[in-house]
Design a protein around this motif. Structure first.
Motif, PDB file in Angstrom:
ATOM      1  N   THR A  30      81.343  95.555  46.283  1.00 31.68           N
ATOM      2  CA  THR A  30      81.183  95.024  44.925  1.00 31.68           C
ATOM      3  C   THR A  30      82.522  95.004  44.203  1.00 31.68           C
ATOM      4  O   THR A  30      82.852  94.044  43.506  1.00 31.68           O
ATOM      5  N   ALA A  31      83.283  96.072  44.370  1.00 29.58           N
ATOM      6  CA  ALA A  31      84.578  96.143  43.691  1.00 29.58           C
ATOM      7  C   ALA A  31      85.500  95.027  44.155  1.00 29.58           C
ATOM      8  O   ALA A  31      86.141  94.358  43.343  1.00 29.58           O
ATOM      9  N   TYR A  33      84.682  92.211  45.522  1.00 33.24           N
ATOM     10  CA  TYR A  33      84.151  90.930  45.050  1.00 33.24           C
ATOM     11  C   TYR A  33      84.526  90.693  43.592  1.00 33.24           C
ATOM     12  O   TYR A  33      85.042  89.633  43.228  1.00 33.24           O
ATOM     13  N   LEU A  34      84.289  91.698  42.772  1.00 33.25           N
ATOM     14  CA  LEU A  34      84.587  91.555  41.339  1.00 33.25           C
ATOM     15  C   LEU A  34      86.075  91.368  41.088  1.00 33.25           C
ATOM     16  O   LEU A  34      86.475  90.589  40.220  1.00 33.25           O
ATOM     17  N   GLN A  37      86.716  87.862  41.556  1.00 29.18           N
ATOM     18  CA  GLN A  37      86.043  87.000  40.593  1.00 29.18           C
ATOM     19  C   GLN A  37      86.693  87.060  39.210  1.00 29.18           C
ATOM     20  O   GLN A  37      86.886  86.039  38.567  1.00 29.18           O
ATOM     21  N   ILE A  38      86.997  88.243  38.745  1.00 26.59           N
ATOM     22  CA  ILE A  38      87.557  88.309  37.396  1.00 26.59           C
ATOM     23  C   ILE A  38      89.051  88.658  37.411  1.00 26.59           C
ATOM     24  O   ILE A  38      89.640  89.012  36.399  1.00 26.59           O
ATOM     25  N   GLU A  39      89.655  88.544  38.592  1.00 27.56           N
ATOM     26  CA  GLU A  39      91.102  88.729  38.753  1.00 27.56           C
ATOM     27  C   GLU A  39      91.623  89.993  38.107  1.00 27.56           C
ATOM     28  O   GLU A  39      92.417  89.958  37.165  1.00 27.56           O
ATOM     29  N   LYS A  40      91.137  91.098  38.625  1.00 31.59           N
ATOM     30  CA  LYS A  40      91.612  92.391  38.113  1.00 31.59           C
ATOM     31  C   LYS A  40      92.065  93.247  39.282  1.00 31.59           C
ATOM     32  O   LYS A  40      91.531  93.126  40.383  1.00 31.59           O
ATOM     33  N   LYS A 204      94.501 102.559  33.372  1.00 35.93           N
ATOM     34  CA  LYS A 204      93.111 102.550  33.840  1.00 35.93           C
ATOM     35  C   LYS A 204      92.330 101.392  33.234  1.00 35.93           C
ATOM     36  O   LYS A 204      91.456 100.830  33.865  1.00 35.93           O
ATOM     37  N   ARG A 205      92.661 101.077  31.985  1.00 36.92           N
ATOM     38  CA  ARG A 205      91.930 100.015  31.316  1.00 36.92           C
ATOM     39  C   ARG A 205      92.144  98.668  31.988  1.00 36.92           C
ATOM     40  O   ARG A 205      91.298  97.795  31.924  1.00 36.92           O
ATOM     41  N   CYS A 207      92.355  98.119  35.097  1.00 38.22           N
ATOM     42  CA  CYS A 207      91.875  98.075  36.483  1.00 38.22           C
ATOM     43  C   CYS A 207      90.365  98.284  36.563  1.00 38.22           C
ATOM     44  O   CYS A 207      89.757  98.841  35.671  1.00 38.22           O
ATOM     45  N   LEU A 208      89.818  97.834  37.688  1.00 36.53           N
ATOM     46  CA  LEU A 208      88.483  98.278  38.059  1.00 36.53           C
ATOM     47  C   LEU A 208      88.671  99.667  38.666  1.00 36.53           C
ATOM     48  O   LEU A 208      89.605  99.881  39.431  1.00 36.53           O
ATOM     49  N   HIS A 209      87.794 100.551  38.313  1.00 37.45           N
ATOM     50  CA  HIS A 209      87.977 101.920  38.783  1.00 37.45           C
ATOM     51  C   HIS A 209      87.000 102.197  39.911  1.00 37.45           C
ATOM     52  O   HIS A 209      85.799 102.236  39.698  1.00 37.45           O
ATOM     53  N   LEU A 210      87.528 102.369  41.104  1.00 37.85           N
ATOM     54  CA  LEU A 210      86.673 102.600  42.268  1.00 37.85           C
ATOM     55  C   LEU A 210      86.941 103.990  42.802  1.00 37.85           C
ATOM     56  O   LEU A 210      88.096 104.368  43.026  1.00 37.85           O
TER      57      LEU A 210
END
Lengths: 315, 457
Positions: A30-31, A33-34, A37-40, A204-205, A207-210
């Motif tokens: 999911t990470a 993929y996202l 999709q949202i270019e992060k 952190k803000r 990025c996606l945090h995995l």
């Protein structure tokens, strides 16, 4: 393989990574993929050896992109991460061009006029030709996009984080003498951290945090299956069960996935048909990295083997 | 659904997840990509975009489960659920066949009464949800508001009308009235649960802040056993804040500006071409701290927290040596450095704790064993009530400690009024101290330690 378009679904990510031998959990897929999709960027945290760096490699291999790796360490700065001026080249060129100086200044009647003429040439030495691109700038300059791995960001100083912010949010850097360099095609950025120090909120803000922890037993079995094909199903189940038992102990360094894989390889090499007391005793040093940990585990070995075999029967 | 998302974000903030607008925008963008259909993926998406730490992920996950378990007024109930409830409903009906005539008798009754008698759970829960949003239940913040909100919701649902119906029915149809009363009790229970759930969702942060604020100002010696764990948590938070505040600048100032004069001199041999650079070094005292902590019976309830704080000092400052004493004094630096706070405290207490304090002999132990640990850069912190059981206080040793050290700070858990009364030797000791502070609450403790660390920045 060379599919650089964003993938269509989470399942596509999962199977794409699996084709590279990386068995991703649903969260990881999911990470990824996202992130597309949202270019992060993705900030991956978790204990050592659970496959944080591997993830970046797998993404790069799956999407057929170049991987650029920036290993962080204390004292890492702009000059080593972003770009540097080629001072030697600049010096050399000045020496060579010294003779030309006369021609350039030849017509100037006064010192002031000569200076003005010099000013017109002033910026030559701070042009693109004299920039030595380091990993971050290289990543932005890749025409086909790339996977940028910023490894162990927690090892770098807090100031370095701020340096990254512009890249992470806008995929661009500003070089004072040249202007802003914008990414040709936005790289997929993976940052990894062992949580040695707390990262800044600003980072952190963006990025996606995995968080990747130790995998569940079933998942870990599949990982071993994909990485060490020669291993029998019973042994695989037993050894993963055993490792899960070891992880319940209070050790200095718990065995992680990379240790599991190493151990599986060793067991296959020793042609162990199943998990026995002797085999485990002899190879425990593959799994555990500290003498104290091995001593703490030794007395439990028999119980753990029994438990793991029972699980194998019923699981 | 948008409205729902916003409510979820608010609930997440309530659960202690710090959400900025930018993050909620990200989350919404991400959700628009993955859709609402798969709940586990939706959950993962929120965890990825909103939570920034493991703790936050856990809090957010719990919040998600709680939030999406709530009855939704808009969404039609799932098929499986209605079926189950239909069978339940018919079961209930077949259990009491004599009362199936309720429908006819309910003709003259209000809507709520009819709904309760019909026992349609979906309808009731939808009505509760509607009434809850009409009463703006999501504004609930403190547990004291539970009654108010329950009342408001019941009023919204038409409690007044129901009461009238009940009054009428008790005269005409007592059996039905009793059934209605039972149903009303059930309804009250459900509403109470709804309100409690909402409180958990939306009120947690505020309630926690309030509790922490009260706890920070509560005297450490009066903490009740059930609050001890919360207090420890709070002190650990304080310690973490200290660490964050004071460990960063130390790194940043490691290298100063270019020292032009020294650079030129150093490179004189190469005609002034600066091959070697010299940097100005900002001269800074390295913090050196010696902490003496009283763990005797009279301060036993506080010494726990003192030790916890000293433990945190070990993480902020490199050069800390800690000592604990009651009758005599031992060094505990190694214990505090190698063990977790709880283990370390248990070990220290078992070694020297709970005795009756003898400041004189403890100071004597210190002078003989570790006096040379004190240099002119050292800050000495003494944590204790200075009650020496009428034994010789040996203030002379404290004077020598004060003379050798940079500063001598005494933190006393007793109020100033008590100093000097009974066997308190505080006035004698305080003449040699640079700073004497009362240190009875977590807040005062934080201030004191923060001052000590700040003086080295």
């Amino acid at each position: 393989m060379a599919d650089t378009r964003p993938s269509a679904s989470i399942e596509a990510v999962e199977s794409g990574l699996a084709a590279q031998g990386y068995i991703a959990s649903r969260q990881i897929a999911t990470a990824v993929y996202l992130a597309q999709q949202i270019e992060k960027p993705i900030l991956v945290e978790g204990p050592a050896g659970v496959g944080k760096t591997e993830l970046a490699k797998a993404i790069a291999a799956w999407r057929g992109m170049k991987m650029i790796r920036l290993q962080c360490y204390e004292g890492l700065d702009e000059a080593k991460a972003l770009y540097e001026w080629k001072y030697a080249k600049q010096l050399l060129y000045t020496q060579i061009l010294k003779d030309k100086l006369g021609e350039v200044l030849g017509g100037a009647p006064t010192l002031e006029a000569a200076l003005n003429q010099l000013h017109d040439f002033g910026d030559v030495f701070f042009s693109k030709e004299f920039v030595e691109p380091r990993p971050l700038l290289q990543a932005l300059e890749q025409p086909a996009g790339c996977v940028l791995l910023v490894d162990e960001i927690d090892k770098s100083d807090a100031e370095f984080e701020s340096l990254l912010l512009e890249i992470l949010s806008d995929f661009q850097v500003t070089i004072p003498e040249l202007g802003t360099v914008v990414a040709v095609s936005p790289p997929t950025v993976i940052l990894t951290s062992n949580s040695e120090r707390d990262l800044g909120d600003a980072l952190k803000r963006r990025c996606l945090h995995l968080h990747i922890g130790f995998p569940e037993q079933k998942l870990e079995e599949r990982i071993v299956e994909s990485r060490v094909p020669g291993i029998s199903q019973t042994l695989r189940r037993q050894m993963v069960g055993f490792i899960n038992e070891v992880r319940t102990l209070d050790l200095k360094k718990l065995p992680s996935v990379s240790e599991t894989i190493d151990w599986a390889r060793v067991l296959v090499l020793l042609q162990a048909p199943e998990l026995g007391h002797e085999v485990v005793k002899d190879t425990l040093n593959v799994l555990l990295k500290y003498e104290a940990d091995i001593e703490a585990t030794m007395p439990q070995v028999s119980t753990f083997i029994a438990k793991a075999s029972r699980q194998g029967v019923f699981g | 659904m948008r409205e729902n998302l916003h409510r979820f974000f608010r609930a997440a903030r309530g659960a202690g997840v710090r959400l900025s607008p930018a993050e909620s925008i990200d989350a919404m963008r991400a959700v628009s990509k993955v859709g609402f259909t798969d709940r586990t993926i939706l959950r993962d998406t929120f965890l990825l975009t909103l939570a920034k730490t493991q703790d936050e992920k856990k809090a957010l996950g719990d919040c998600f489960d709680l939030f999406f378990d709530q009855p939704e007024p808009e969404t039609p109930p799932e098929d499986g659920k209605t079926e189950e409830q239909d069978t339940q409903g018919s079961n209930a009906a077949s259990d009491s066949p004599g009362e199936t005539s309720g429908g006819e008798q309910a003709e003259g009754l209000g809507q709520l009464a009819q709904m309760l008698l019909a026992q349609d759970r979906n309808q009731i829960s939808a009505a509760i949800a509607n009434a809850a949003s009409a009463a703006s239940l999501s504004d609930i913040r403190y547990f004291t508001q539970r009654g108010i909100f329950s009342g408001r919701i019941l009023d919204q649902m038409g409690l007044q009308r129901l009461r009238d119906d009940l009054d009428n029915l008790t005269a005409t149809n007592p059996a039905l009235a009793e059934r209605l009363t039972n149903a009303l009790d059930g309804l009250r229970g459900t509403v109470r649960d709804t309100v409690s759930q909402a409180l958990m969702l939306y009120g947690r942060e505020e309630a926690e802040n309030l509790r922490n604020e009260i706890l920070r100002n509560a005297p450490l010696s009066r903490i009740e056993p059930r609050q001890v764990e919360q207090m420890r948590h709070l002190i650990r938070q304080i310690a973490r804040r200290l660490r964050e505040r004071y460990s960063k600048p130390r790194k940043r100032q490691r290298r100063g500006h270019l020292d032009v004069r020294r650079t030129i001199r150093r490179n004189a041999a190469w005609g002034g071409v600066p091959f070697l650079t010299a940097w100005k070094r900002r001269h800074r005292d390295k913090p050196k701290i010696v902490a003496l902590c009283d763990v005797s019976g009279s301060v036993a309830r506080v010494s726990d927290f003192f030790l916890l704080l000293i433990h945190s000092l070990h993480e902020v400052v490199d050069d800390v040596r800690s000592f604990a004493f009651s009758g005599h004094l031992i060094e505990v630096s190694d214990i505090l450095e190698s063990k977790s706070p709880e283990e370390a405290m248990a070990e220290i207490m078992s070694k020297v704790g709970f005795g009756s304090s003898d400041y004189g002999s403890s100071l004597d132990d210190f002078e003989h064993g570790w006096m040379n640990a004190i240099t002119p850069q050292t800050t000495v912190i003494v944590l204790g009530d200075a009650r020496s059981n009428n034994l010789d206080p040996r203030a002379d040793i404290l004077r020598r400690i004060a003379e050798r050290s940079k500063r001598l700070v005494w933190l006393n858990p007793e109020g100033r009024m008590a100093w000097g009364w009974g066997d308190s030797e505080m006035p004698r000791y305080s003449t040699f101290c640079t700073v004497v502070r009362q240190c009875a609450t977590a807040k005062q403790l934080e201030r004191a330690v923060s001052d000590i660390v700040a003086s080295y920045q």
